[in-house]
Motif scaffolding. Structure first.
Motif, PDB file in Angstrom:
ATOM      1  N   GLU A 279       0.848  -1.189   0.000  1.00 11.27           N
ATOM      2  CA  GLU A 279       0.000   0.000   0.000  1.00 11.27           C
ATOM      3  C   GLU A 279       0.888   1.246   0.000  1.00 11.27           C
ATOM      4  OE1 GLU A 279      -3.292   0.157   0.042  1.00 11.27           O
ATOM      5  OE2 GLU A 279      -3.929  -1.879   0.569  1.00 11.27           O
ATOM      6  N   PHE A 280       0.385   2.324  -0.602  1.00  7.89           N
ATOM      7  CA  PHE A 280       1.061   3.621  -0.540  1.00  7.89           C
ATOM      8  C   PHE A 280       0.122   4.608   0.126  1.00  7.89           C
ATOM      9  CE2 PHE A 280       2.178   7.857  -2.016  1.00  7.89           C
ATOM     10  CZ  PHE A 280       3.560   7.864  -1.846  1.00  7.89           C
ATOM     11  N   VAL A 281       0.653   5.398   1.047  1.00  7.80           N
ATOM     12  CA  VAL A 281      -0.154   6.345   1.805  1.00  7.80           C
ATOM     13  C   VAL A 281       0.445   7.742   1.711  1.00  7.80           C
ATOM     14  CG1 VAL A 281      -0.985   6.964   4.101  1.00  7.80           C
ATOM     15  CG2 VAL A 281      -0.826   4.567   3.452  1.00  7.80           C
ATOM     16  N   VAL A 282      -0.390   8.710   1.383  1.00  3.67           N
ATOM     17  CA  VAL A 282      -0.027  10.102   1.607  1.00  3.67           C
ATOM     18  C   VAL A 282      -0.467  10.404   3.038  1.00  3.67           C
ATOM     19  CG1 VAL A 282      -0.395  12.501   0.957  1.00  3.67           C
ATOM     20  CG2 VAL A 282      -0.299  10.737  -0.814  1.00  3.67           C
ATOM     21  N   PRO A 283       0.468  10.575   3.962  1.00  2.41           N
ATOM     22  CA  PRO A 283       0.108  10.698   5.373  1.00  2.41           C
ATOM     23  C   PRO A 283      -0.878  11.827   5.636  1.00  2.41           C
ATOM     24  CG  PRO A 283       2.483  10.402   5.130  1.00  2.41           C
ATOM     25  CD  PRO A 283       1.929  10.631   3.754  1.00  2.41           C
ATOM     26  N   GLU A 284      -1.644  11.665   6.696  1.00  7.17           N
ATOM     27  CA  GLU A 284      -2.617  12.693   7.062  1.00  7.17           C
ATOM     28  C   GLU A 284      -1.935  14.033   7.322  1.00  7.17           C
ATOM     29  OE1 GLU A 284      -4.779  11.176  10.375  1.00  7.17           O
ATOM     30  OE2 GLU A 284      -5.854   9.654   9.186  1.00  7.17           O
ATOM     31  N   GLU A 285      -0.693  13.998   7.804  1.00 13.71           N
ATOM     32  CA  GLU A 285       0.029  15.254   8.067  1.00 13.71           C
ATOM     33  C   GLU A 285       0.541  15.901   6.779  1.00 13.71           C
ATOM     34  OE1 GLU A 285       2.112  12.195  10.871  1.00 13.71           O
ATOM     35  OE2 GLU A 285       1.185  12.180   8.872  1.00 13.71           O
ATOM     36  N   GLY A 286       0.543  15.128   5.677  1.00 10.08           N
ATOM     37  CA  GLY A 286       0.982  15.682   4.405  1.00 10.08           C
ATOM     38  C   GLY A 286       2.071  14.846   3.756  1.00 10.08           C
ATOM     39  N   GLY A 287       2.180  14.977   2.445  1.00  2.43           N
ATOM     40  CA  GLY A 287       3.227  14.334   1.657  1.00  2.43           C
ATOM     41  C   GLY A 287       3.887  15.368   0.769  1.00  2.43           C
ATOM     42  N   GLU A 288       5.080  15.031   0.301  1.00  6.80           N
ATOM     43  CA  GLU A 288       5.819  15.979  -0.540  1.00  6.80           C
ATOM     44  C   GLU A 288       5.535  15.716  -2.016  1.00  6.80           C
ATOM     45  OE1 GLU A 288      10.355  17.514  -1.606  1.00  6.80           O
ATOM     46  OE2 GLU A 288      10.073  15.643  -0.491  1.00  6.80           O
ATOM     47  N   LEU A 289       5.151  16.755  -2.717  1.00  7.05           N
ATOM     48  CA  LEU A 289       4.989  16.707  -4.168  1.00  7.05           C
ATOM     49  C   LEU A 289       6.267  17.234  -4.800  1.00  7.05           C
ATOM     50  CD1 LEU A 289       3.011  16.252  -6.599  1.00  7.05           C
ATOM     51  CD2 LEU A 289       2.448  18.688  -6.410  1.00  7.05           C
ATOM     52  N   TRP A 290       6.845  16.484  -5.715  1.00 13.08           N
ATOM     53  CA  TRP A 290       8.086  16.904  -6.352  1.00 13.08           C
ATOM     54  C   TRP A 290       7.991  16.685  -7.855  1.00 13.08           C
ATOM     55  CZ3 TRP A 290       9.549  12.577  -8.826  1.00 13.08           C
ATOM     56  CH2 TRP A 290       9.245  11.339  -8.242  1.00 13.08           C
ATOM     57  N   ALA A 291       8.967  17.176  -8.563  1.00 13.04           N
ATOM     58  CA  ALA A 291       9.014  16.973 -10.007  1.00 13.04           C
ATOM     59  C   ALA A 291      10.458  16.802 -10.448  1.00 13.04           C
ATOM     60  CB  ALA A 291       8.378  18.152 -10.743  1.00 13.04           C
ATOM     61  N   GLU A 292      10.616  16.185 -11.589  1.00  8.95           N
ATOM     62  CA  GLU A 292      11.890  16.170 -12.288  1.00  8.95           C
ATOM     63  C   GLU A 292      11.654  16.924 -13.590  1.00  8.95           C
ATOM     64  OE1 GLU A 292      14.039  12.280 -10.454  1.00  8.95           O
ATOM     65  OE2 GLU A 292      12.516  11.937 -11.985  1.00  8.95           O
ATOM     66  N   SER A 293      12.471  17.939 -13.826  1.00 12.57           N
ATOM     67  CA  SER A 293      12.096  18.958 -14.805  1.00 12.57           C
ATOM     68  C   SER A 293      13.035  19.071 -15.993  1.00 12.57           C
ATOM     69  CB  SER A 293      11.990  20.318 -14.104  1.00 12.57           C
ATOM     70  OG  SER A 293      10.858  20.341 -13.264  1.00 12.57           O
ATOM     71  N   LEU A 294      12.439  19.419 -17.099  1.00 11.84           N
ATOM     72  CA  LEU A 294      13.145  19.717 -18.337  1.00 11.84           C
ATOM     73  C   LEU A 294      13.752  21.113 -18.247  1.00 11.84           C
ATOM     74  CD1 LEU A 294      10.104  18.497 -20.309  1.00 11.84           C
ATOM     75  CD2 LEU A 294      12.349  17.534 -20.809  1.00 11.84           C
ATOM     76  N   MET A 295      15.010  21.251 -18.702  1.00 10.71           N
ATOM     77  CA  MET A 295      15.685  22.541 -18.704  1.00 10.71           C
ATOM     78  C   MET A 295      16.577  22.626 -19.948  1.00 10.71           C
ATOM     79  SD  MET A 295      16.807  22.761 -14.674  1.00 10.71           S
ATOM     80  CE  MET A 295      16.462  24.500 -14.408  1.00 10.71           C
TER      81      MET A 295
END
Length: 390
Positions: A279-295
């Protein structure tokens, strides 16, 4: 093999420092002024570009893995050929590979690169990447996920465009544990002693742990960081944390050597295909949203061609094709409707997966962490590396 490979711990060497430190080491100041970043653009007469990316981070044909359908479609539509190289295995390693050229105002030989946002922040601060012309990128303007539009390191996303996004949260084996995990603090339960792993990379790990303390990670402080380290030191001494890992946590979780761990959403989607107990959980306290970006690096010779390729991947139908293969959070929410309309049942089901298209409830728990400033990095890295044994 995961697309987010092990990211080495950050040292205090010159290649990882800010411009002031570099100058203090007897080398020229690394910062490049805006007027010195562009080269003559050969895109008009040279219909090509060089694109450097991570391994296994683009769709391939099922029968011929040397063919990449979304890239081939771009070439067919525009006449622009793409030399695609899977050469980025580690953010710091790649930084060290191209930094001598960028520091010395030389071409890198690459028109487009993909790096994690914390590394993209470093490129932006040093002035090593060019601003993109959004008038040439109508799809980016229209379809980029609003939650990813303006990170702290690149307001307005002038120098970067997300290639794929993802979530750092908690993964666990529900059958082995026998109950649900809802919060990051649940990892510290007595019956999980020695059965938990955390990510070893500073930039990959700290934000989620701060969120467990109720910290707003868009504006965290040094005190917040040290509070996390104080708690982890106690957990390490008690041997509650089995170890700190790179992407090898995937194997540990799959084999049952660990029951719960800090994890990336895209990795877990792949694990679930073979092990539905994960199972994967985004915790009730929050999860980090990130990206890998084109430059687009400084002095790239095919800037307009690179901008066209970036915009190609923001066509909803192209974004949908890529998302169905890589299984990370799609930065083009409009791709969801494309997948939902698929006649293939398995493909259509991806449109309902909140780890690819987060729903409103999940999005309210997600935040993008402010990056570690150059003047903070050396001190933070020293404490973190001593804590995790690097």
């Amino acid at each position: 093999m995961s697309r987010r490979t092990l990211l080495r711990a950050i040292g205090a060497g010159a290649a990882l420092a800010g411009p002031a430190v570099l100058a203090g080491c007897g080398v020229p100041a690394a910062y490049v002024e805006p007027g010195d970043r562009a080269a003559r653009d050969d895109s008009g007469h040279d219909r090509s570009l060089d694109f450097a990316n991570w391994p296994l981070y683009i769709d391939t044909d099922d029968e011929n893995t040397s063919e990449r359908p979304t890239l081939d479609a771009f070439t067919e539509r525009t006449g622009i050929s793409v030399t695609y190289t899977e050469e980025i295995n580690d953010n710091d390693e790649f930084f060290g590979k191209i930094s001598p050229a960028l520091m010395n105002h030389q071409e890198t030989g690459r028109d487009l690169i993909v790096v994690s946002d914390w590394m993209a922040a470093r490129f932006v601060r040093l002035g090593w990447v060019q601003e993109m012309d959004r008038t040439k990128q109508p799809n980016v303007t229209r379809y980029l996920d609003p939650q990813l539009r303006s990170p702290a390191f690149d307001k307005g996303r002038l120098h970067s465009v997300p290639w794929q996004s993802g979530i750092t949260g908690i993964a666990y084996n529900r059958r082995k544990l026998g109950r649900e995990l809802r919060r990051t603090s649940d990892l510290w339960a007595d019956d999980l002693r020695g059965r938990v792993t955390l990510l070893s990379g500073l930039d990959e790990s700290f934000a989620l742990l701060m969120q467990a303390d109720g910290v707003d990670i868009t504006r965290w402080t040094a005190d917040d960081f040290h509070a996390v380290c104080d708690r982890l030191e106690k957990l390490v001494r008690r041997r509650h944390i089995r170890r700190f890992t790179g992407n090898d946590y995937i194997k540990d979780l799959d084999t049952g050597d660990v029951v719960a761990c800090q994890a990336y959403s895209g990795d877990v989607i792949q694990l679930q295909a073979d092990n539905p107990d994960i199972e994967f959980v985004v915790p009730e306290e929050g999860g980090e949203l990130w990206a890998e970006s084109l430059m687009i690096p400084n002095l790239a010779r095919h800037k307009r061609n690179a901008e066209a390729l970036v915009d190609h991947y923001y066509r909803p139908e192209v974004a949908a094709e890529l998302a169905s293969w890589v299984n990370y959070v799609c930065p083009v929410p409009a791709a969801r409707d494309v997948l939902a309309s698929s006649k293939d049942e398995e493909t259509a089901a991806l449109a309902e997966d909140p780890l690819i298209f987060p729903d409103d409830v999940m999005r309210r728990r997600l935040a993008i962490a402010r990056d570690i400033a150059s003047q903070e990095r050396a001190d933070f890295a020293r404490r973190w590396n001593s804590l995790v044994g690097l």
